[in-house]
Motif scaffolding. Structure first.
Motif, PDB file in Angstrom:
ATOM      1  N   ALA A 142      56.136  20.326  53.961  1.00 30.09           N
ATOM      2  CA  ALA A 142      56.379  21.575  53.251  1.00 30.09           C
ATOM      3  C   ALA A 142      55.084  22.372  53.172  1.00 30.09           C
ATOM      4  N   GLN A 143      55.223  23.678  53.296  1.00 31.35           N
ATOM      5  CA  GLN A 143      54.081  24.569  53.194  1.00 31.35           C
ATOM      6  C   GLN A 143      54.378  25.578  52.093  1.00 31.35           C
ATOM      7  N   THR A 144      53.378  25.874  51.293  1.00 31.17           N
ATOM      8  CA  THR A 144      53.540  26.893  50.264  1.00 31.17           C
ATOM      9  C   THR A 144      52.559  28.016  50.529  1.00 31.17           C
ATOM     10  N   THR A 145      52.879  29.174  50.032  1.00 30.82           N
ATOM     11  CA  THR A 145      52.002  30.317  50.213  1.00 30.82           C
ATOM     12  C   THR A 145      51.008  30.388  49.055  1.00 30.82           C
ATOM     13  N   ASP A 146      49.878  31.011  49.312  1.00 28.97           N
ATOM     14  CA  ASP A 146      48.865  31.118  48.270  1.00 28.97           C
ATOM     15  C   ASP A 146      48.654  32.559  47.808  1.00 28.97           C
ATOM     16  N   PHE A 147      49.656  33.405  48.054  1.00 26.84           N
ATOM     17  CA  PHE A 147      49.590  34.759  47.527  1.00 26.84           C
ATOM     18  C   PHE A 147      51.000  35.253  47.247  1.00 26.84           C
ATOM     19  N   ALA A 148      51.085  36.210  46.355  1.00 31.07           N
ATOM     20  CA  ALA A 148      52.377  36.789  45.988  1.00 31.07           C
ATOM     21  C   ALA A 148      52.783  37.833  47.024  1.00 31.07           C
ATOM     22  N   PRO A 149      54.057  38.132  47.127  1.00 33.52           N
ATOM     23  CA  PRO A 149      54.475  39.209  48.030  1.00 33.52           C
ATOM     24  C   PRO A 149      53.696  40.490  47.714  1.00 33.52           C
ATOM     25  N   VAL A 150      53.388  41.251  48.749  1.00 28.52           N
ATOM     26  CA  VAL A 150      52.622  42.487  48.600  1.00 28.52           C
ATOM     27  C   VAL A 150      53.538  43.655  48.951  1.00 28.52           C
ATOM     28  N   LEU A 151      53.730  44.546  48.008  1.00 26.53           N
ATOM     29  CA  LEU A 151      54.501  45.763  48.232  1.00 26.53           C
ATOM     30  C   LEU A 151      53.614  46.938  47.876  1.00 26.53           C
ATOM     31  N   THR A 152      53.372  47.804  48.843  1.00 24.64           N
ATOM     32  CA  THR A 152      52.581  48.999  48.594  1.00 24.64           C
ATOM     33  C   THR A 152      53.500  50.195  48.799  1.00 24.64           C
ATOM     34  N   ARG A 153      53.807  50.879  47.740  1.00 21.58           N
ATOM     35  CA  ARG A 153      54.642  52.078  47.815  1.00 21.58           C
ATOM     36  C   ARG A 153      53.804  53.237  48.344  1.00 21.58           C
ATOM     37  N   ALA A 154      54.400  54.033  49.214  1.00 18.16           N
ATOM     38  CA  ALA A 154      53.690  55.167  49.809  1.00 18.16           C
ATOM     39  C   ALA A 154      53.080  56.063  48.740  1.00 18.16           C
ATOM     40  N   ALA A 155      53.816  56.315  47.678  1.00 17.44           N
ATOM     41  CA  ALA A 155      53.334  57.211  46.624  1.00 17.44           C
ATOM     42  C   ALA A 155      52.145  56.640  45.861  1.00 17.44           C
ATOM     43  N   ASP A 156      51.984  55.315  45.894  1.00 15.44           N
ATOM     44  CA  ASP A 156      50.919  54.662  45.136  1.00 15.44           C
ATOM     45  C   ASP A 156      49.735  54.223  45.990  1.00 15.44           C
TER      46      ASP A 156
END
Length: 173
Positions: A10-24
């Protein structure tokens, strides 16, 4: 948690999902381009850095350089990008994708008479946002160009001489 077909561990990720909104999204600019900062290496557990650049007609993007630690990917969203890879110059059109491996000299500019809208991705991530901010300040005359030279190791951005690229830029007029 994910499991791969060839590796049952099993592999786990070491960061949270990244969402960058165009407006931000943070932008930085110089006289001929706007860079929209999407995800830097600190956001992605060091795995990648991504940003979008829009270049004015015929704008020069970057002089000949190479990276020693990472690959750089180019995806042309719109327009056309003139690119040096090694000693060869080619034009990437909308929808074209290019990966430049480490230690490969490359340079880019909007193709003559064209604009370009390009997604750039570095893997592994390279903390490029501070470099892009610095570059914008230098291009606007707000910082000393020596700061770019002094930061080459930190940002893995090593400028090199390319007679082929110099000739291509001179031919633009």
């Amino acid at each position: 948690m994910t499991t791969t077909k060839n590796d049952e561990t099993a592999q786990t990720t070491d960061f949270a999902p990244v969402l960058t909104r165009a407006a931000d999204a943070e932008t930085t600019r110089d006289p001929s381009s706007v860079m929209t900062l999407l995800a830097d290496s600190d956001d992605t557990g060091g795995r990648l850095t991504g940003y979008r650049s829009t270049f004015a007609e015929g704008a020069v993007g970057a002089p000949a350089h190479l990276h020693t630690r990472g690959a750089e990917m180019f995806f042309v969203i719109d327009g056309a990008l003139q690119v040096l890879v090694g000693e060869e110059i080619t034009v990437l059109e909308a929808g074209d994708f290019l990966v430049v491996p480490p230690h490969t000299p490359h340079a880019f500019a909007a193709a003559p008479g064209r604009t370009a809208d390009v997604l750039f991705v570095f893997t592994p991530g390279a903390g490029r946002f501070d470099y892009l901010r610095l570059l914008g300040r230098v291009m606007r005359g707000e910082a000393d160009p020596q700061e770019i030279k002094d930061s080459s190791e930190r940002f893995d951005n090593h400028y090199v001489d390319s007679p082929v690229w110099r000739e291509a830029l001179a031919a633009r007029g």
